[in-house]
Design a protein around this motif. Sequence first.
Motif, PDB file in Angstrom:
ATOM      1  N   LEU A   1       8.776  34.109  -3.587  1.00 34.63           N
ATOM      2  CA  LEU A   1       8.229  35.440  -3.300  1.00 34.63           C
ATOM      3  C   LEU A   1       9.182  36.258  -2.429  1.00 34.63           C
ATOM      4  O   LEU A   1       9.369  37.455  -2.662  1.00 34.63           O
ATOM      5  N   LEU A   2       9.781  35.626  -1.433  1.00 36.66           N
ATOM      6  CA  LEU A   2      10.725  36.341  -0.565  1.00 36.66           C
ATOM      7  C   LEU A   2      11.995  36.718  -1.326  1.00 36.66           C
ATOM      8  O   LEU A   2      12.523  37.820  -1.164  1.00 36.66           O
ATOM      9  N   HIS A   3      12.476  35.818  -2.152  1.00 37.91           N
ATOM     10  CA  HIS A   3      13.685  36.081  -2.937  1.00 37.91           C
ATOM     11  C   HIS A   3      13.448  37.246  -3.892  1.00 37.91           C
ATOM     12  O   HIS A   3      14.319  38.105  -4.074  1.00 37.91           O
ATOM     13  N   ALA A   4      12.251  37.306  -4.482  1.00 37.66           N
ATOM     14  CA  ALA A   4      11.913  38.395  -5.403  1.00 37.66           C
ATOM     15  C   ALA A   4      11.891  39.747  -4.689  1.00 37.66           C
ATOM     16  O   ALA A   4      12.105  40.785  -5.310  1.00 37.66           O
ATOM     17  N   GLN A   5      11.673  39.725  -3.368  1.00 38.57           N
ATOM     18  CA  GLN A   5      11.691  40.958  -2.577  1.00 38.57           C
ATOM     19  C   GLN A   5      13.095  41.305  -2.102  1.00 38.57           C
ATOM     20  O   GLN A   5      13.276  42.260  -1.345  1.00 38.57           O
ATOM     21  N   GLY A   6      14.068  40.502  -2.493  1.00 42.51           N
ATOM     22  CA  GLY A   6      15.446  40.787  -2.120  1.00 42.51           C
ATOM     23  C   GLY A   6      15.872  40.186  -0.794  1.00 42.51           C
ATOM     24  O   GLY A   6      16.978  40.463  -0.319  1.00 42.51           O
ATOM     25  N   LEU A   7      15.039  39.375  -0.190  1.00 38.96           N
ATOM     26  CA  LEU A   7      15.404  38.760   1.092  1.00 38.96           C
ATOM     27  C   LEU A   7      16.188  37.477   0.855  1.00 38.96           C
ATOM     28  O   LEU A   7      15.879  36.692  -0.034  1.00 38.96           O
ATOM     29  N   ARG A   8      17.210  37.283   1.671  1.00 44.63           N
ATOM     30  CA  ARG A   8      18.036  36.077   1.583  1.00 44.63           C
ATOM     31  C   ARG A   8      17.940  35.328   2.894  1.00 44.63           C
ATOM     32  O   ARG A   8      17.802  35.934   3.962  1.00 44.63           O
ATOM     33  N   TYR A   9      18.055  34.014   2.829  1.00 47.37           N
ATOM     34  CA  TYR A   9      17.794  33.156   3.982  1.00 47.37           C
ATOM     35  C   TYR A   9      18.508  31.823   3.795  1.00 47.37           C
ATOM     36  O   TYR A   9      18.997  31.508   2.712  1.00 47.37           O
ATOM     37  N   ARG A  10      18.550  31.063   4.843  1.00 48.19           N
ATOM     38  CA  ARG A  10      19.054  29.688   4.794  1.00 48.19           C
ATOM     39  C   ARG A  10      17.848  28.768   4.674  1.00 48.19           C
ATOM     40  O   ARG A  10      16.805  29.023   5.267  1.00 48.19           O
ATOM     41  N   VAL A  11      18.005  27.681   3.935  1.00 47.83           N
ATOM     42  CA  VAL A  11      16.928  26.716   3.734  1.00 47.83           C
ATOM     43  C   VAL A  11      17.219  25.457   4.539  1.00 47.83           C
ATOM     44  O   VAL A  11      18.356  24.958   4.541  1.00 47.83           O
ATOM     45  N   ALA A  12      16.211  24.948   5.233  1.00 48.43           N
ATOM     46  CA  ALA A  12      16.320  23.708   6.023  1.00 48.43           C
ATOM     47  C   ALA A  12      17.553  23.754   6.920  1.00 48.43           C
ATOM     48  O   ALA A  12      18.391  22.855   6.909  1.00 48.43           O
ATOM     49  N   ALA A  13      17.644  24.810   7.702  1.00 45.21           N
ATOM     50  CA  ALA A  13      18.818  25.035   8.542  1.00 45.21           C
ATOM     51  C   ALA A  13      18.441  25.022  10.020  1.00 45.21           C
ATOM     52  O   ALA A  13      17.291  25.292  10.381  1.00 45.21           O
ATOM     53  N   LYS A  14      19.441  24.719  10.843  1.00 45.00           N
ATOM     54  CA  LYS A  14      19.251  24.769  12.294  1.00 45.00           C
ATOM     55  C   LYS A  14      19.346  26.222  12.749  1.00 45.00           C
ATOM     56  O   LYS A  14      20.368  26.861  12.526  1.00 45.00           O
ATOM     57  N   PRO A  15      18.325  26.730  13.409  1.00 44.58           N
ATOM     58  CA  PRO A  15      18.435  28.094  13.931  1.00 44.58           C
ATOM     59  C   PRO A  15      19.478  28.171  15.054  1.00 44.58           C
ATOM     60  O   PRO A  15      20.233  29.130  15.134  1.00 44.58           O
ATOM     61  N   LEU A  16      19.510  27.164  15.902  1.00 41.94           N
ATOM     62  CA  LEU A  16      20.466  27.102  17.004  1.00 41.94           C
ATOM     63  C   LEU A  16      21.361  25.885  16.809  1.00 41.94           C
ATOM     64  O   LEU A  16      20.859  24.802  16.493  1.00 41.94           O
ATOM     65  N   PRO A  17      22.652  26.034  17.008  1.00 44.78           N
ATOM     66  CA  PRO A  17      23.559  24.913  16.745  1.00 44.78           C
ATOM     67  C   PRO A  17      23.280  23.670  17.593  1.00 44.78           C
ATOM     68  O   PRO A  17      23.465  22.560  17.121  1.00 44.78           O
ATOM     69  N   ASP A  18      22.797  23.861  18.818  1.00 37.81           N
ATOM     70  CA  ASP A  18      22.565  22.708  19.693  1.00 37.81           C
ATOM     71  C   ASP A  18      21.139  22.164  19.602  1.00 37.81           C
ATOM     72  O   ASP A  18      20.784  21.231  20.312  1.00 37.81           O
ATOM     73  N   LEU A  19      20.324  22.719  18.710  1.00 38.28           N
ATOM     74  CA  LEU A  19      18.952  22.256  18.525  1.00 38.28           C
ATOM     75  C   LEU A  19      18.928  21.290  17.337  1.00 38.28           C
ATOM     76  O   LEU A  19      19.278  21.665  16.223  1.00 38.28           O
ATOM     77  N   ARG A  20      18.526  20.055  17.585  1.00 42.95           N
ATOM     78  CA  ARG A  20      18.536  19.045  16.526  1.00 42.95           C
ATOM     79  C   ARG A  20      17.277  19.113  15.666  1.00 42.95           C
ATOM     80  O   ARG A  20      16.659  18.102  15.384  1.00 42.95           O
ATOM     81  N   ARG A  21      16.905  20.312  15.287  1.00 42.34           N
ATOM     82  CA  ARG A  21      15.727  20.534  14.460  1.00 42.34           C
ATOM     83  C   ARG A  21      16.043  21.613  13.445  1.00 42.34           C
ATOM     84  O   ARG A  21      16.819  22.513  13.727  1.00 42.34           O
ATOM     85  N   THR A  22      15.417  21.521  12.312  1.00 44.12           N
ATOM     86  CA  THR A  22      15.645  22.530  11.288  1.00 44.12           C
ATOM     87  C   THR A  22      14.356  23.303  11.019  1.00 44.12           C
ATOM     88  O   THR A  22      13.258  22.760  11.124  1.00 44.12           O
TER      89      THR A  22
END
Length: 155
Positions: free
Chosen positions: A40-61
């Motif tokens: 649904l987001l892609h159909a609206q033209g939005l692009r994003y990263r999937v299963a990615a770390k928002p912060l480089p030092d945060l060990r969570r995705t």
Amino acid sequence: MPEEQWEPPVGSWASSAARRRNMQAIRSRDTKPELLVRRLLHAQGLRYRVAAKPLPDLRRTADLVFRPARVAVFIDGCYWHGCPEHYVPPKSNSVYWSDKVARNMARDLDTNLRLTEADWLVLRFWEHEPSAECAVRIADEVRERRAEIGKPGGE
């Protein structure tokens, strides 16, 4: 021919071979609710990263990351994250699994705090929420944050 006795690997949480197979089959990413929201987001033209770390030092995705807008989206499973509406404590090995869910909930709160402190917007949805409504809220928030960044005095 006698059936071999199943022995769990050392340190395994699995109570049987069948349980182990079942637990290994549970997805941590690309779940049906995630895929629906992404489409649904892609159909609206939005692009994003999937299963990615928002912060480089945060060990969570996060399930979806909109880096320039600093928006992290999580679509939480009702069982694994303790949904107040749908979570049902397990009947077998209940101490282990209830502790696991409690740790997940504590980690979710910590993640929210760390991202918020780093000026990120955290959006969390339950897997049972309508995907279309989640996508509308995400798109609105991302566009609003992008507009703020573009204003004088913004990022």
